[in-house]
Design a protein around this motif. Structure first.
Motif, short mmCIF file in Angstrom:
data_model
loop_
_atom_site.label_atom_id
_atom_site.label_comp_id
_atom_site.label_asym_id
_atom_site.label_seq_id
_atom_site.Cartn_x
_atom_site.Cartn_y
_atom_site.Cartn_z
N ASN A 61 -0.77 15.26 57.59
CA ASN A 61 -0.98 14.12 58.48
C ASN A 61 -1.26 12.86 57.68
OD1 ASN A 61 -0.77 15.72 60.82
ND2 ASN A 61 -2.94 16.26 60.72
N LEU A 62 -2.06 12.99 56.63
CA LEU A 62 -2.41 11.85 55.80
C LEU A 62 -1.27 11.45 54.87
CD1 LEU A 62 -4.41 9.78 54.73
CD2 LEU A 62 -5.36 11.55 53.24
N SER B 156 -13.92 14.42 57.39
CA SER B 156 -14.39 15.79 57.59
C SER B 156 -13.26 16.72 57.96
CB SER B 156 -15.48 15.83 58.66
OG SER B 156 -15.02 15.29 59.88
N ASP B 157 -12.14 16.14 58.47
CA ASP B 157 -11.03 16.97 58.93
C ASP B 157 -9.75 16.14 58.89
OD1 ASP B 157 -9.22 18.59 60.26
OD2 ASP B 157 -10.57 19.04 61.94
N TYR B 158 -8.77 16.58 58.12
CA TYR B 158 -7.50 15.85 58.04
C TYR B 158 -6.73 15.88 59.37
CZ TYR B 158 -7.61 15.36 52.92
OH TYR B 158 -7.90 15.00 51.62
N ASN B 159 -7.15 16.73 60.29
CA ASN B 159 -6.50 16.76 61.59
C ASN B 159 -7.05 15.70 62.55
OD1 ASN B 159 -4.55 19.01 61.51
ND2 ASN B 159 -6.36 20.26 61.06
N ASP B 160 -8.08 15.00 62.13
CA ASP B 160 -8.68 13.95 62.96
C ASP B 160 -8.87 12.70 62.10
OD1 ASP B 160 -9.93 12.44 64.87
OD2 ASP B 160 -11.82 13.55 64.81
N LEU B 161 -7.83 11.90 62.02
CA LEU B 161 -7.83 10.74 61.11
C LEU B 161 -7.75 9.40 61.82
CD1 LEU B 161 -5.39 12.22 58.43
CD2 LEU B 161 -7.82 11.72 58.07
N LYS B 162 -7.90 9.38 63.12
CA LYS B 162 -7.73 8.13 63.87
C LYS B 162 -8.66 7.03 63.37
CE LYS B 162 -8.36 9.83 68.02
NZ LYS B 162 -8.40 11.28 67.82
N ASP B 163 -9.94 7.35 63.18
CA ASP B 163 -10.90 6.35 62.72
C ASP B 163 -10.60 5.90 61.29
OD1 ASP B 163 -12.20 6.41 65.14
OD2 ASP B 163 -13.76 7.81 64.46
N PHE B 164 -10.18 6.83 60.47
CA PHE B 164 -9.86 6.47 59.09
C PHE B 164 -8.64 5.56 59.04
CE2 PHE B 164 -7.73 7.44 54.98
CZ PHE B 164 -8.68 6.86 54.17
N PHE B 165 -7.64 5.87 59.83
CA PHE B 165 -6.44 5.02 59.85
C PHE B 165 -6.80 3.59 60.30
CE2 PHE B 165 -3.48 8.88 60.64
CZ PHE B 165 -3.50 9.17 59.28
N LYS B 166 -7.70 3.46 61.25
CA LYS B 166 -8.13 2.14 61.69
C LYS B 166 -8.78 1.36 60.54
CE LYS B 166 -8.95 3.44 66.52
NZ LYS B 166 -10.00 3.67 67.56
#
Length: 219
Positions: A92-93, A204-214
């Protein structure tokens, strides 16, 4: 948007820290010695070269440091081939960064030939323009030199570069040298709270990157 990304490998790209968490003890036992209970702690923040030099002196070994490193790498190679995979959700990343033309390279304590083998095995070599190892640059990650060399190779602004790391001491080194640091959770990292307090962002999880992408879209 960020322009560059510097990735650690073990514990950041790969679920492989179980190899390095016990490999020194495994090597010591393979040559007929009993490792001290605290040996793992003593070598935890060392590069492979630093660890080999330490062990040679600690056990008064006659083997050359280069031969010791070669033997350790043989043990590691067996584990990499049989036991290691990329971290869940990593694609994902990597796909997102590639899609956005972010230049990527690797800065790792693992030796070059092992890095190439495992990246090829996992099918992710194509994402990275260069591999920098502690052995090749001559410094462990207690020194920022490896991050500086990796950053120079990307040829992008420092304020638009992210360092991805899992280990506390490496997070501290990169952060102190002025990099934006994304700490990646790994179960073998023993200092989660301090990592969270030191890094700019925690994944904490590469499957949940929405906040990081922002965050990186606005850097």
């Amino acid at each position: 948007m960020i322009k560059g990304a510097i990735f650690d490998m073990d514990g950041t790209l790969l679920d492989s820290m179980m190899i390095w968490d016990s490999i020194v003890e495994e090597y010591i036992e393979s040559i007929g010695f009993t490792p001290d209970p605290d040996l793992r702690v003593k070598v935890n923040n060392m590069s492979l070269l630093q660890a080999a030099e330490f062990i040679k002196e600690e056990f008064s070994l006659t083997s050359s440091v280069s031969d010791m490193i070669a033997d350790v790498n043989k043990i590691a190679e067996r584990h990499y081939i049989n036991d290691v995979a990329i971290k869940a959700g990593l694609m994902n990343l990597l796909d997102y960064l590639e899609k956005n033309n972010v230049k990527m390279c690797i800065a790792t304590a693992t030796d070059q030939y092992l890095v190439k083998k495992i990246l090829d095995k996992c099918g992710i070599s194509k994402y990275f323009s260069n591999i920098f190892t502690c052995t090749d640059v001559g410094y462990g990650k207690d020194n920022p030199y490896i991050y500086r060399k990796a950053f120079e190779s990307l040829n992008v602004p420092k304020e638009k570069t992210v360092v991805f790391e899992d280990a506390l001491y490496a997070v501290k080194t990169a952060k102190k040298d002025g990099f934006f640091v994304a700490a990646v959770y790994d179960e073998y990292e023993k200092y989660h709270k301090e990592v969270e307090e030191t890094a700019d962002f925690v994944i904490s999880d590469y499957n949940d990157l929405k906040d990081f992408f922002k965050v990186i879209e606005n850097m």
